[in-house]
Design a protein around this motif. Structure first.
Motif, PDB file in Angstrom:
ATOM      1  N   HIS A  76     -87.097 -29.296   4.625  1.00 44.78           N
ATOM      2  CA  HIS A  76     -85.667 -29.607   4.554  1.00 44.78           C
ATOM      3  C   HIS A  76     -84.818 -28.624   5.357  1.00 44.78           C
ATOM      4  O   HIS A  76     -83.827 -29.030   5.976  1.00 44.78           O
ATOM      5  CB  HIS A  76     -85.235 -29.804   3.079  1.00 44.78           C
ATOM      6  CG  HIS A  76     -84.416 -28.742   2.439  1.00 44.78           C
ATOM      7  ND1 HIS A  76     -84.960 -27.614   1.855  1.00 44.78           N
ATOM      8  CD2 HIS A  76     -83.081 -28.664   2.251  1.00 44.78           C
ATOM      9  CE1 HIS A  76     -83.981 -26.891   1.334  1.00 44.78           C
ATOM     10  NE2 HIS A  76     -82.831 -27.502   1.563  1.00 44.78           N
ATOM     11  N   PRO A  77     -85.201 -27.348   5.506  1.00 43.14           N
ATOM     12  CA  PRO A  77     -84.425 -26.485   6.402  1.00 43.14           C
ATOM     13  C   PRO A  77     -84.549 -26.862   7.880  1.00 43.14           C
ATOM     14  O   PRO A  77     -83.572 -26.737   8.629  1.00 43.14           O
ATOM     15  CB  PRO A  77     -85.016 -25.093   6.144  1.00 43.14           C
ATOM     16  CG  PRO A  77     -85.645 -25.183   4.809  1.00 43.14           C
ATOM     17  CD  PRO A  77     -86.174 -26.569   4.715  1.00 43.14           C
ATOM     18  N   THR A  78     -85.719 -27.307   8.322  1.00 45.22           N
ATOM     19  CA  THR A  78     -85.864 -27.649   9.744  1.00 45.22           C
ATOM     20  C   THR A  78     -85.142 -28.952  10.073  1.00 45.22           C
ATOM     21  O   THR A  78     -84.516 -29.069  11.131  1.00 45.22           O
ATOM     22  CB  THR A  78     -87.344 -27.715  10.149  1.00 45.22           C
ATOM     23  OG1 THR A  78     -88.072 -28.544   9.240  1.00 45.22           O
ATOM     24  CG2 THR A  78     -87.971 -26.330  10.133  1.00 45.22           C
ATOM     25  N   VAL A  79     -85.193 -29.926   9.163  1.00 49.02           N
ATOM     26  CA  VAL A  79     -84.392 -31.146   9.357  1.00 49.02           C
ATOM     27  C   VAL A  79     -82.907 -30.787   9.368  1.00 49.02           C
ATOM     28  O   VAL A  79     -82.144 -31.238  10.235  1.00 49.02           O
ATOM     29  CB  VAL A  79     -84.698 -32.179   8.258  1.00 49.02           C
ATOM     30  CG1 VAL A  79     -83.687 -33.327   8.299  1.00 49.02           C
ATOM     31  CG2 VAL A  79     -86.111 -32.731   8.414  1.00 49.02           C
ATOM     32  N   GLY A  80     -82.491 -29.953   8.419  1.00 49.97           N
ATOM     33  CA  GLY A  80     -81.088 -29.545   8.382  1.00 49.97           C
ATOM     34  C   GLY A  80     -80.653 -28.784   9.614  1.00 49.97           C
ATOM     35  O   GLY A  80     -79.547 -28.988  10.132  1.00 49.97           O
ATOM     36  N   ALA A  81     -81.524 -27.902  10.130  1.00 52.20           N
ATOM     37  CA  ALA A  81     -81.193 -27.145  11.335  1.00 52.20           C
ATOM     38  C   ALA A  81     -81.019 -28.067  12.533  1.00 52.20           C
ATOM     39  O   ALA A  81     -80.081 -27.897  13.335  1.00 52.20           O
ATOM     40  CB  ALA A  81     -82.287 -26.118  11.622  1.00 52.20           C
ATOM     41  N   GLY A  82     -81.925 -29.044  12.675  1.00 52.16           N
ATOM     42  CA  GLY A  82     -81.787 -29.989  13.778  1.00 52.16           C
ATOM     43  C   GLY A  82     -80.476 -30.747  13.712  1.00 52.16           C
ATOM     44  O   GLY A  82     -79.785 -30.927  14.724  1.00 52.16           O
TER      45      GLY A  82
END
Length: 229
Positions: A76-82
């Protein structure tokens, strides 16, 4: 000096409801030695510190922290960062985290990341017989062994839809609302594409490949800026 933290909800449903809160911080604003303290003070299941892409480049770097430790990868952090970078006018193709290089793609309102299944922690996966049994599970019954526990059951086997919950007390997360890394693991475990309904109603879509890559996709909502010292 106060630090701006953008608060996102990742893996919402189509109406922008539910989703897992995420703190997003421009890494340039924070001494690396302060990352863990900030993540602990914020108290979200994860906070991500992003080094912005250089001009003309489509790759960024990031570090992910739970309230107690740094993670090599999380969904969820990498999706959010993108999503956050595209919202700032800096869409990326890759995000470099300690585990490796995450591929990032965009489709309308949906942001996707592709990661190796073995980057995700080795969750203890519990096959639960019914939705009622899943709903009755108590996180306090899973806090004595330091493991990360993922409980799941079918909602619609033919459609590939499951219901799930995740408990990780050792990481400071009694129950996680939506867990991208666990979505990677359960997708590998079942070896098929999935729609995952987790927590109160967050939605995660996954795509499985036999080569060991799993794509995790979801919607994101911006809940504004919080300041922290």
């Amino acid at each position: 000096m106060a630090i701006d933290v953008t608060v996102l909800r990742v893996f919402t449903d189509q109406d922008g409801t539910f989703g897992n809160p995420l703190g997003v911080v421009d890494a340039a604003a924070v001494d690396p030695r302060d990352r863990q303290r900030i993540a602990t003070d914020l108290g979200y299941s994860e906070t991500i510190f992003i080094t912005l892409p250089r001009e003309g480049m489509h790759s960024a770097q990031a570090h992910i922290h739970t309230p107690t430790t740094e993670l090599p990868f999380a969904g969820h952090p990498t999706v959010g960062a993108g999503w956050w970078l595209r919202d700032r006018g800096m869409p990326i193709k890759t995000l470099q985290v300690p585990a490796g290089i995450v591929q990032v793609t965009y489709r309308d309102e949906v942001t996707s990341v592709s990661a190796r299944a073995d980057w995700a922690p080795a969750f203890s996966i519990h096959d639960v017989a019914t939705v009622d049994e899943l709903a009755a599970a108590d996180p306090d019954d899973y806090d004595d062994d330091g493991a990360e526990h993922y409980l799941w059951t079918w909602l619609d086997k033919e459609a590939g839809t499951i219901r799930s919950r995740m408990f990780a007390p050792s990481l400071g997360i009694r129950e996680d609302e939506a867990t991208g890394a666990a979505a990677v693991r359960i997708t590998e475990y079942l070896s098929q594409d999935l729609t995952i309904v987790q927590g109160k109603g967050s939605i995660i879509e996954t795509t499985w490949t036999p080569e060991g890559w799993v794509q995790v996709a979801g919607r994101v909502v911006d809940d504004g800026v919080r300041q922290i010292d």
